[in-house]
Structures are given as C-alpha cells and as structure tokens.
Write a protein that holds these residues in place. Structure first.
Motif, short mmCIF file in Angstrom:
data_model
loop_
_atom_site.label_atom_id
_atom_site.label_comp_id
_atom_site.label_asym_id
_atom_site.label_seq_id
_atom_site.Cartn_x
_atom_site.Cartn_y
_atom_site.Cartn_z
N ARG A 36 0.83 -1.21 0.00
CA ARG A 36 0.00 0.00 0.00
C ARG A 36 0.87 1.26 0.00
NH1 ARG A 36 -3.62 -3.09 3.54
NH2 ARG A 36 -5.58 -3.41 2.42
N ASP A 37 1.94 1.26 0.77
CA ASP A 37 2.85 2.41 0.77
C ASP A 37 3.50 2.60 -0.60
OD1 ASP A 37 2.25 2.83 3.40
OD2 ASP A 37 4.02 1.77 4.17
N THR A 38 3.86 1.50 -1.25
CA THR A 38 4.44 1.59 -2.60
C THR A 38 3.44 2.16 -3.59
OG1 THR A 38 5.86 -0.32 -2.11
CG2 THR A 38 5.58 0.28 -4.41
N ALA A 39 2.17 1.73 -3.48
CA ALA A 39 1.15 2.25 -4.38
C ALA A 39 0.92 3.75 -4.16
CB ALA A 39 -0.16 1.49 -4.17
N LYS A 40 0.93 4.18 -2.89
CA LYS A 40 0.78 5.62 -2.62
C LYS A 40 1.95 6.42 -3.18
CE LYS A 40 -1.89 4.94 1.64
NZ LYS A 40 -1.90 5.11 3.11
N ARG A 41 3.16 5.88 -3.02
CA ARG A 41 4.34 6.59 -3.54
C ARG A 41 4.30 6.68 -5.06
NH1 ARG A 41 7.57 3.74 -1.12
NH2 ARG A 41 8.18 2.27 -2.72
N GLU A 42 3.91 5.58 -5.72
CA GLU A 42 3.81 5.63 -7.18
C GLU A 42 2.72 6.59 -7.63
OE1 GLU A 42 3.19 1.65 -8.45
OE2 GLU A 42 5.29 1.03 -8.14
N LEU A 43 1.63 6.69 -6.87
CA LEU A 43 0.56 7.61 -7.21
C LEU A 43 1.03 9.06 -7.09
CD1 LEU A 43 -2.40 7.95 -8.00
CD2 LEU A 43 -2.98 7.92 -5.57
N MET A 44 1.78 9.35 -6.05
CA MET A 44 2.31 10.71 -5.88
C MET A 44 3.34 11.05 -6.96
SD MET A 44 2.72 10.95 -1.72
CE MET A 44 3.29 12.63 -1.82
N GLU A 45 4.17 10.08 -7.33
CA GLU A 45 5.13 10.32 -8.42
C GLU A 45 4.41 10.55 -9.74
OE1 GLU A 45 7.70 7.00 -8.43
OE2 GLU A 45 8.77 7.56 -6.58
N SER A 46 3.36 9.78 -9.99
CA SER A 46 2.59 9.96 -11.22
C SER A 46 1.91 11.33 -11.23
CB SER A 46 1.55 8.85 -11.35
OG SER A 46 0.74 9.05 -12.47
N ALA A 47 1.39 11.77 -10.08
CA ALA A 47 0.77 13.09 -10.00
C ALA A 47 1.79 14.19 -10.25
CB ALA A 47 0.10 13.27 -8.64
N GLY A 48 3.01 14.02 -9.72
CA GLY A 48 4.05 15.02 -9.96
C GLY A 48 4.44 15.11 -11.44
N ARG A 49 4.53 13.93 -12.11
CA ARG A 49 4.86 13.96 -13.54
C ARG A 49 3.74 14.60 -14.35
NH1 ARG A 49 6.85 8.70 -12.27
NH2 ARG A 49 4.87 7.79 -12.98
N LYS A 50 2.50 14.33 -13.99
CA LYS A 50 1.38 14.93 -14.73
C LYS A 50 1.29 16.43 -14.46
CE LYS A 50 -1.41 10.74 -14.98
NZ LYS A 50 -2.69 10.07 -14.63
N GLU A 51 1.67 16.84 -13.26
CA GLU A 51 1.67 18.28 -12.97
C GLU A 51 2.67 19.02 -13.85
OE1 GLU A 51 2.21 21.28 -9.13
OE2 GLU A 51 2.48 19.12 -8.92
N ILE A 52 3.85 18.40 -14.03
CA ILE A 52 4.84 19.01 -14.93
C ILE A 52 4.35 18.97 -16.37
CG2 ILE A 52 7.20 18.78 -15.79
CD1 ILE A 52 7.98 17.71 -13.05
N GLY A 53 3.69 17.87 -16.76
CA GLY A 53 3.17 17.78 -18.12
C GLY A 53 2.07 18.80 -18.40
N MET A 54 1.32 19.19 -17.38
CA MET A 54 0.27 20.20 -17.57
C MET A 54 0.84 21.59 -17.82
SD MET A 54 -2.49 19.01 -14.67
CE MET A 54 -3.45 20.49 -14.88
N MET A 55 2.12 21.79 -17.51
CA MET A 55 2.72 23.09 -17.77
C MET A 55 2.87 23.37 -19.27
SD MET A 55 3.25 24.52 -14.85
CE MET A 55 4.40 25.82 -15.31
N VAL A 56 2.96 22.32 -20.07
CA VAL A 56 3.14 22.51 -21.52
C VAL A 56 1.92 23.17 -22.15
CG1 VAL A 56 3.58 21.33 -23.70
CG2 VAL A 56 4.78 20.61 -21.63
#
Length: 313
Positions: A267-287
């Motif tokens: 569960r901790d690994t899934a939460k960490r991957e979810l936060m990393e995915s959200a961070g990558r999408k946040e950077i992608g939304m800057m484009v």
C-alpha cells in the motif's frame, strides 16, 4: 503496369499458390515421420478408448481450412524451433500472462499475424497497381515490413497483457494479504489460509494462489510451491511476500505479522507511485498552460489596447 496486367499477375500468383499447395500435400512430397512409420505396429497395443481422447485444438481460427494448411504450418513451426528463439523465456512470459498456451502455439499465432500483414500488404499493392501507382521497391518494402510488423506486434501484445495482469495482481495483493492474515490469526494454517482465499476471492492473484494450493495438494511442499510461484512472476512485492512467507513457515515466526507488513508495504508503494505519477502529470500540464493558455491570455489583455491605439490614429 495497367489494370489488365496487374489482374493477370494477381490471379497467376493465386493459381500458382494453389497448385504449389496441392503439390506439397502429395504423399511423395512429404517425408514420413518416425512416429507414423511405427504407428501400424503399435496400434494394437494402444488400449485407450477413442471416446476418452481429447479433441485436438486448432492452431489457426480458420476451421476446415486449417486441415489443408496444417502440414505447412507444422513444418514451418518445426523449422523455426530449430533456430531456438528463446522457448524457455517465452514459456515464462506466457506463464506471467496467465495464458494456457504453449510456446509452439504462440509461435503459430505470430506466424498467423505475419501472414495477415503479408496479405494486407499484397492487397494494398494490388490496388495501387490497378490505380497506376505501382512501385516495385515500395511494394516489396511494405510487404516485408507488414509481415515483420505482424510477427513483432503479437509479441508486443503479449507484453501489454503481462503488464496489465501484473497491475491487477498488485491491486489485489493488499486485500488478499489482509484476508490471509485474518485467517492465520484466527488459527488456520498457511495452507488453510490459501484455501480460504481461493474460495472467497476472484482475480488473477487468486488464480495463482489456486495453482500453489493445487501443487501442495499434489504432494509438493508449500515452500517449493511458493518458490515456483515466485519464479513465475517478476514483481518485487510478490517475491518479497513469498520469501517472507517461506521463512515464516520454515522457522515458525508469526505469519500474520509478516502478511500484514507485506500488505502495508504494498500500500505504501502504491501511494508513492501515485504521488510520483501526479508530480509527472503536474509538470506535463505546464506545456499546454505555457504554450496554449498563457499566449491566449496575453492576446486578450493586449489586443483591446492595440485596437484603441489604432482607432486613435
């Protein structure tokens, strides 16, 4: 090349393929295998009833047409098997995908997909020829590329199937681990906990646990069955789960605590991957924000002033 010449070439190739196929099916053109040569001498010793024989599965989805193409397909598969395209690795990948097919069946599907790509490329080249846009080099490149692409695309789809199945297994793992921990905490053994999970849960991971349970019921030790399950998957969480469960069974450590710790880790690994995915999408939304919304905002802010200055002049 005009239309009449293109049609003549096409039907000539079709007729030649049919005659070649008929010639290949002739008995004198095919070498008799060793099993067929000794079958008449061993037929009387086969006491198996014909009613108990399993029906042979089709390699291709063409039904009766496969009876004509089967010798050609089998010869091609045996020729490819001599080159050893990694049958062991392919068998492991098929197990990871949860497929009951053998490596030979998968190679047959790859040949089928390659044949479909070849036929589509030939039909496209034929239509280009009838339209007067035939180019021999382009046609050859497209036919070879489509054939090779169909062969490789089936392997790519197998990889996609493995990835999707592994995601489902990781999503199911915390709940099943908690269920096993509850069963063990209630006094059941490890095999009893696996049995309860297999009876109450559905999903890919539950099917794998069912294979482990079937192996233990066949007489195999639980640790060995779990290690075989670990060899079928490359997921780090499941490998750690198997290692922890094997150690707990062999050394007598509390199994419920191990299962709860494994579930919490996933569960901790899934939460960490979810936060990393959200961070990558946040950077992608800057484009789109910088190159789409911001220029439009500047235009809306500047254009009225420019228009007023033009009117003033």
């Amino acid at each position: 090349m005009n239309t009449l010449t293109a049609m003549a070439v096409f039907f000539g190739l079709l007729l030649g393929s049919g005659l070649w196929l008929v010639l290949v099916r002739m008995p004198f053109m095919r070498a008799t295998p060793f099993t067929e040569r000794i079958e008449p001498q061993l037929r009387s010793h086969n006491l198996e009833s014909t009613l108990l024989r399993t029906a042979g599965h089709n390699i291709t989805p063409f039904g009766p047409l496969e009876r004509i193409l089967r010798p050609l397909v089998e010869d091609g598969l045996h020729s490819l098997a001599k080159f050893n395209f990694g049958t062991t690795a392919l068998t492991k990948r098929l197990a990871q995908a949860g497929s009951g097919k053998t490596a030979l069946d998968f190679r047959a599907e790859q040949l089928l997909w390659a044949a479909i790509g070849f036929v589509l490329a030939v039909v496209l080249a034929f239509f280009n020829a009838t339209a007067g846009r035939f180019n021999l080099v382009l046609a050859l490149v497209s036919v070879v590329g489509a054939t090779l692409g169909g062969f490789l695309f089936r392997d790519y789809m197998l990889g996609v199937q493995i990835t999707r199945r592994e995601r489902r297994m990781l999503a199911e793992f915390p709940s099943l681990a908690e269920l096993m921990a509850l069963a063990v905490g209630a006094g059941e053994s490890a095999i009893g906990a696996l049995d309860r999970v297999c009876r109450t849960a559905n999903g890919e991971l539950a099917k794998e646990f069912g294979l482990v349970l079937a192996a233990t019921r066949a007489g195999k030790p639980l640790a060995e069955a779990l290690q075989e399950f670990s060899a079928r998957t490359e997921l780090g969480a499941l490998v750690r789960f198997v290692d922890g469960m094997v150690v707990a069974v062999e050394r007598g450590t509390p199994l419920a605590d191990v299962l709860r710790a494994q579930a919490s880790d996933v569960r901790d690994t899934a939460k960490r991957e979810l936060m990393e995915s959200a961070g990558r999408k946040e950077i992608g939304m800057m484009v789109p924000l910088v190159f789409g919304v911001l220029p439009l905002t500047v235009v809306f802010a500047v254009y009225p002033g420019v228009a007023a200055l033009n009117l003033g002049f």
